[in-house]
Scaffold this motif. Structure first.
Motif, PDB file in Angstrom:
ATOM      1  N   GLU A  91     -43.684  24.593  39.719  1.00  0.00           N
ATOM      2  CA  GLU A  91     -45.059  25.120  39.777  1.00  0.00           C
ATOM      3  C   GLU A  91     -46.068  24.016  39.482  1.00  0.00           C
ATOM      4  O   GLU A  91     -47.136  23.954  40.101  1.00  0.00           O
ATOM      5  N   TYR A  92     -45.721  23.118  38.573  1.00  0.00           N
ATOM      6  CA  TYR A  92     -46.623  22.014  38.212  1.00  0.00           C
ATOM      7  C   TYR A  92     -46.882  21.093  39.394  1.00  0.00           C
ATOM      8  O   TYR A  92     -48.004  20.636  39.602  1.00  0.00           O
ATOM      9  N   ILE A  93     -45.839  20.806  40.195  1.00  0.00           N
ATOM     10  CA  ILE A  93     -46.030  19.900  41.335  1.00  0.00           C
ATOM     11  C   ILE A  93     -46.487  20.641  42.583  1.00  0.00           C
ATOM     12  O   ILE A  93     -46.656  20.030  43.652  1.00  0.00           O
ATOM     13  N   GLY A  94     -46.662  21.950  42.467  1.00  0.00           N
ATOM     14  CA  GLY A  94     -47.185  22.709  43.593  1.00  0.00           C
ATOM     15  C   GLY A  94     -46.173  23.052  44.665  1.00  0.00           C
ATOM     16  O   GLY A  94     -46.546  23.257  45.826  1.00  0.00           O
ATOM     17  N   ARG A  95     -44.898  23.128  44.316  1.00  0.00           N
ATOM     18  CA  ARG A  95     -43.856  23.496  45.277  1.00  0.00           C
ATOM     19  C   ARG A  95     -43.202  24.797  44.841  1.00  0.00           C
ATOM     20  O   ARG A  95     -42.954  24.999  43.658  1.00  0.00           O
ATOM     21  N   LYS A  96     -42.927  25.650  45.797  1.00  0.00           N
ATOM     22  CA  LYS A  96     -42.328  26.948  45.491  1.00  0.00           C
ATOM     23  C   LYS A  96     -41.006  27.076  46.233  1.00  0.00           C
ATOM     24  O   LYS A  96     -40.950  26.919  47.448  1.00  0.00           O
ATOM     25  N   LEU A  97     -39.949  27.367  45.480  1.00  0.00           N
ATOM     26  CA  LEU A  97     -38.623  27.580  46.047  1.00  0.00           C
ATOM     27  C   LEU A  97     -38.106  28.930  45.566  1.00  0.00           C
ATOM     28  O   LEU A  97     -38.581  29.480  44.578  1.00  0.00           O
ATOM     29  N   VAL A 102     -32.716  27.737  42.807  1.00  0.00           N
ATOM     30  CA  VAL A 102     -33.246  26.938  41.696  1.00  0.00           C
ATOM     31  C   VAL A 102     -32.446  27.222  40.422  1.00  0.00           C
ATOM     32  O   VAL A 102     -32.089  26.302  39.679  1.00  0.00           O
ATOM     33  N   ALA A 103     -32.149  28.493  40.179  1.00  0.00           N
ATOM     34  CA  ALA A 103     -31.374  28.855  38.995  1.00  0.00           C
ATOM     35  C   ALA A 103     -29.984  28.238  39.037  1.00  0.00           C
ATOM     36  O   ALA A 103     -29.497  27.700  38.029  1.00  0.00           O
ATOM     37  N   TYR A 131     -32.072  19.831  45.580  1.00  0.00           N
ATOM     38  CA  TYR A 131     -33.466  20.050  45.957  1.00  0.00           C
ATOM     39  C   TYR A 131     -33.847  19.333  47.248  1.00  0.00           C
ATOM     40  O   TYR A 131     -34.707  19.803  47.991  1.00  0.00           O
ATOM     41  N   SER A 132     -33.228  18.176  47.511  1.00  0.00           N
ATOM     42  CA  SER A 132     -33.547  17.472  48.754  1.00  0.00           C
ATOM     43  C   SER A 132     -33.130  18.298  49.966  1.00  0.00           C
ATOM     44  O   SER A 132     -33.749  18.224  51.027  1.00  0.00           O
ATOM     45  N   ARG A 133     -32.078  19.106  49.811  1.00  0.00           N
ATOM     46  CA  ARG A 133     -31.635  19.960  50.911  1.00  0.00           C
ATOM     47  C   ARG A 133     -32.369  21.288  50.943  1.00  0.00           C
ATOM     48  O   ARG A 133     -32.187  22.072  51.866  1.00  0.00           O
ATOM     49  N   LEU A 134     -33.163  21.539  49.915  1.00  0.00           N
ATOM     50  CA  LEU A 134     -33.998  22.734  49.913  1.00  0.00           C
ATOM     51  C   LEU A 134     -35.422  22.420  50.353  1.00  0.00           C
ATOM     52  O   LEU A 134     -36.305  23.280  50.258  1.00  0.00           O
ATOM     53  N   GLY A 135     -35.649  21.190  50.830  1.00  0.00           N
ATOM     54  CA  GLY A 135     -36.943  20.844  51.417  1.00  0.00           C
ATOM     55  C   GLY A 135     -37.842  19.977  50.571  1.00  0.00           C
ATOM     56  O   GLY A 135     -38.937  19.617  51.009  1.00  0.00           O
ATOM     57  N   LEU A 136     -37.429  19.593  49.362  1.00  0.00           N
ATOM     58  CA  LEU A 136     -38.266  18.742  48.525  1.00  0.00           C
ATOM     59  C   LEU A 136     -38.083  17.283  48.909  1.00  0.00           C
ATOM     60  O   LEU A 136     -36.978  16.859  49.255  1.00  0.00           O
ATOM     61  N   THR A 137     -39.169  16.518  48.857  1.00  0.00           N
ATOM     62  CA  THR A 137     -39.102  15.088  49.133  1.00  0.00           C
ATOM     63  C   THR A 137     -38.555  14.357  47.909  1.00  0.00           C
ATOM     64  O   THR A 137     -38.544  14.913  46.799  1.00  0.00           O
TER      65      THR A 137
END
Length: 866
Positions: A91-97, A102-103, A131-137
């Motif tokens: 939430e702090y970095i503005g990304r929602k998964l 995530v759990a 997370y890289s495979r869930l779309g995060l850079t």
């Protein structure tokens, strides 16, 4: 500074010491960790001088199931709060998964990080993989890791300081300080944290040491503090309920627990082993019976560390069951767990191996020995006990190969685990040990398809961290041996006593066997040749690589024609990686070329080859599609810049969008410039003219030929591809070598040279004419090359690397034409695609980039002399 400088008598003493520590900092850090653990082990041994092993066992058996269930509940609550660390960071970095993956990721990361230590690294690697495979850079993942790491550290400081205010008299009695000093120190820390919270209110931006940061807003900071406080409170309660009745209240214990956790984290010893125990025993030893305290600590380790890791493994087991995947939420969790099964099984193998080694130096209950005596001959029991300790060592060593998905490691671990499972009944009737081994065996069998890398396990050597880990395990086993048999007088005859109820000789022999074998492995790893430079590329290999290049889409892969790089082919021969070596850096250029199905295996092989030769693996100018593979191989990615790609289908000079380029083309024609493409078979005839232009260009710019990521003017190289030329008055004034492939997906240029007399705008004319020509030839994309340091994030929450890069881009024009190059490419309205370089471990990023610069420039002389 080289080694001679360190011993130069003219060098100041301080400089020599600093140089020594700078050179051996990596090894000294790990040595210090081993020393810290050894010191804590000795401290625990001396603090428990009056305690006997049987008393600890009795204390364990006296613990009620109600207390154990409560400890499990508090542990579960702790891990729920740990999951919220990641949710808060996202939430702090503005990304929602989605919460489910995530759990699963956070739970796995903390289960491994709590056991293996180095939570930011071991848990961070898990987050990169998932997370890289869930779309995060990579930048997003790095910010998540930084957030959870600093959030825990600051939260731990705040909670410890608050509890110290309340429990100062109790803490002062334990520490030997005046209560006033304890309270003053706590107030100072709280004031500093409060100032940080005030400065960061509403997400304000601050500048520290020239770096602008966006601090978490008040709501985020407050929420994170409550999460940390809750996490520490329930994890402390997990240990508190296992303690016997005591006069120490929960608040005082909470302060002691927070201090022990903090010191354990700072020590970097895996799981804070020894450090945590030493602090707890030193603080509570006078108030609680030491045998009961030790029993409680053992149970706490089992509940808070072993149980979550076991649950994570069970989750992996069930993720392979088809029935679970039918439910959407369960399927999501299962998919994440399955992707993380190699590191999970690696951590579990390390844990089981350590358990087997430790159990080999602890006695078997007399009732079990009485039962075994009636069924099993003594030589079988002795052999099973001794071999089990060696099997434990095998599991510890193969855990490294499991993390790398080696098929050989899978086979060795499976066989070792199976034999250890059988021996657990023969040597000790160890049902708990057998249960853990059974879970491991089932998980290995169900996940065997994930260990398909045909690398040799026996060619792998242990790195310094793994050697230190072995040292910590052996030191722990030695401490346990001396603790258990402290009342047994040593004599040489102990080594040769073979009796059912002679446990001390059995433990001595097991420890000796493990020590000798692990020492031999460590010596082999340390004495192995540090560097093995591969042979230079041959003409046949270049020809084979070129044929692969022509059948794929990346035009820049034609750089293999230069012959200045090594080439590593895949087992099938359908793919290759081209790379250069500079210093300790093995630098691969671009993505693997060829069959996309072999990409992951090629990266793993390259990383291992570099590591086996004592080098660091570096991937230079790789595309975003490669980042998840880099994370799997343990590489950390950094943004280099952006690649400019022109879509040929949308390149139309008739509109107003490209009016500037249309004017440049028309002006060139009015000036008498003529564009033409010289085919490969005709290039040799023009070589004298082309060389004259190249030589004049080098002389005019006072530079020299580059290499590696750029081609040099070599007649064989230039004549191996088409050349785009510009003529004026029948004389060549500019040219560019053209990279093409048979797929017509992409085209690019390499060497771009023009004579000093070429009119202004000659290169614009050449590029526009070439793009128009390639568009008519039905090519899809034109690659204008990379704009270094372009597109770096300027947000205050961006990684330090991005902020440094953006600063250089803005103010580094005197060193390199960053903005000018970006502006030139922008005239063609390209699509900008990020490019990265990835480094093994990430700690050598700056050194790796320096090696890349030296490799491209041809050494220090090339850098200094342009």
């Amino acid at each position: 500074m080289d080694s001679q400088d360190i011993h130069d008598p003219t060098t100041p003493q301080g400089s020599r010491v600093a140089a020594f520590f700078a050179r051996f900092r990596f090894y000294l850090t790990w040595l210090a960790m081993l020393i810290v653990f050894a010191m804590m082990a000795v401290a625990v041994y001396k603090l428990t001088n009056e305690v006997r092993y049987d008393e600890v066992v009795d204390a364990l058996t006296d613990t009620t199931w109600t207390d154990i269930v409560l400890a499990v509940i508090f542990t579960a609550l702790s891990f729920v709060s740990l999951i919220y660390y990641d949710l808060n960071a996202l939430e702090y970095i503005g990304r929602k998964l989605r919460i489910a993956p995530v759990a699963a990721t956070a739970f796995t990361a903390y289960a491994i990080g709590n056991t293996a230590g180095f939570g930011a690294l071991s848990g961070g690697a898990i987050r990169f993989r998932s997370y890289s495979r869930l779309g995060l850079t990579p930048e997003d993942v790095a910010r998540v890791i930084a957030f959870v790491t600093f959030a825990f550290g600051l939260g731990l400081l705040a909670v410890s300081s608050l509890t110290a205010l309340v429990t100062a008299p109790r803490l002062s009695a334990i520490l030997g300080f005046d209560p006033v000093y304890v309270r003053v120190g706590a107030v100072v820390i709280l004031l500093m944290l409060a100032s940080l919270l005030f400065v960061g209110r509403n997400g304000r931006r601050v500048q520290i040491a020239g770096i602008r940061l966006r601090l978490p807003d008040t709501l985020t900071s407050s929420r994170q503090f409550l999460i940390t406080a809750f996490d520490l409170a329930v994890s402390a309660s997990a240990l508190y309920v296992l303690l016997p009745p005591t006069t120490i209240g929960w608040p005082s214990f909470f302060a002691i627990y927070s201090t022990a956790v903090g010191l354990g984290v700072l020590s970097h010893v895996p799981a804070g082993l020894g450090v945590f125990e030493a602090v707890i025993i030193g603080a509570l030893g006078s108030s609680i019976s030491l045998d009961q305290l030790l029993g409680s600590l053992v149970l706490y380790r089992m509940v808070y560390h072993v149980l979550p890791l076991t649950i994570a493994i069970v989750m992996v087991v069930f993720s392979e069951a088809r029935a679970l995947a039918k439910h959407p939420v369960a399927g999501e969790i299962g998919n994440v767990a399955a992707r993380l099964s190699p590191p999970l099984l690696s951590a579990f193998a390390l844990l089981l191996g350590t358990m087997l080694i430790f159990s080999s130096v602890t006695p078997t209950p007399d009732s079990d020995l009485e039962f075994l005596k009636r069924l099993v001959p003594l030589p079988v029991v002795e052999a099973a006990h001794f071999i089990s300790s060696l099997l434990g060592l095998a599991l510890v060593i193969t855990s490294r190969g499991l993390a790398q998905r080696l098929d050989g490691a899978w086979w060795v671990a499976l066989v070792a685990g199976t034999i250890a499972f059988l021996f657990s009944f023969i040597r000790a009737l160890a049902l708990g040990e057998a249960t853990f081994l059974a879970i491991f065996i089932i998980a290995m069998l169900l996940n065997g398809k994930r260990f398909t890398r045909p690398a040799s396990l026996f060619n792998q050597v242990l790195s310094t961290p793994w050697i230190v880990t072995l040292g910590i395990i052996l030191a722990g086993a030695t401490t346990i041996l001396f603790f258990v048999y402290r009342d047994v007088d040593y004599s040489n005859q102990l080594w040769w006593q073979f009796e059912f109820f002679s446990e001390a000789p059995r433990g001595l022999r097991a420890l000796l066997g493990v020590s000798i074998l692990s020492g031999a492995i460590a010596i082999f790893s340390l004495l192995r040749p540090a560097f093995d430079r591969p042979d230079e590329v041959t003409a046949d290999e270049i020809s084979k690589a070129v044929s692969i290049v022509q059948a794929q889409d990346s035009a820049d892969a034609n750089l293999v024609r230069m012959g200045d790089k090594h080439v590593m082919f895949s087992e099938s021969g359908r793919s290759f990686i081209m790379y250069g070596i500079q210093g300790r850096s093995w630098i691969a250029l671009g993505d693997p070329v060829g069959d996309k199905e072999e990409t992951a295996e090629m990266i793993w092989r390259f990383v291992e080859r570099a590591r086996d030769a004592g080098g660091r693996a570096v991937l230079y100018q790789v595309s975003p599609t490669l980042l998840s593979f880099c994370a799997d191989a343990g590489l950390r990615a950094f943004k280099l810049g952006e690649m400019a790609l022109v879509n040929m289908s949308g390149f139309d000079l008739k509109g107003g969008r490209l009016a500037g380029l249309r004017q440049a083309l028309n002006k060139g024609k009015r000036d008498g410039m003529e564009f033409s493409i010289v085919e490969v078979e005709d290039v040799a005839a023009l070589m004298p003219e082309l060389k004259a232009v190249s030589d004049s260009w080098l002389s005019h710019h006072q530079t020299r030929e580059k290499g590696f990521s750029l081609g040099a003017f070599d007649e064989d190289y230039v004549s191996s591809m088409p050349v785009a030329t510009i003529r004026m008055n029948e004389k060549i004034i500019a040219f560019a070598t053209v990279f093409l492939t048979q797929t017509k997906s992409e085209a690019s240029v390499d060497l771009m040279r023009f004579a000093p007399e070429a009119p202004r705008g000659a290169m614009d004319f050449l590029f526009v004419s070439l793009i128009e020509h390639l568009k008519n030839a039905e090519y899809q994309w034109f690659n204008l090359g990379m704009a270094p340091l372009s597109g770096m994030s300027r947000r205050e929450v961006a990684p330090v690397w991005d902020r440094i890069g953006s600063t250089l881009f803005e103010h580094g024009e005197r060193f390199y034409n960053f903005k000018g190059l970006r502006a030139f490419k922008s005239k063609f309205h390209p699509r900008w695609e990020p490019r990265y370089f990835a480094v093994a471990g990430g700690t050598g990023a700056v050194l790796a980039l320096m090696d890349v610069t030296l490799l491209i420039s041809g050494g220090v002389r090339g850098v200094v002399g342009k």
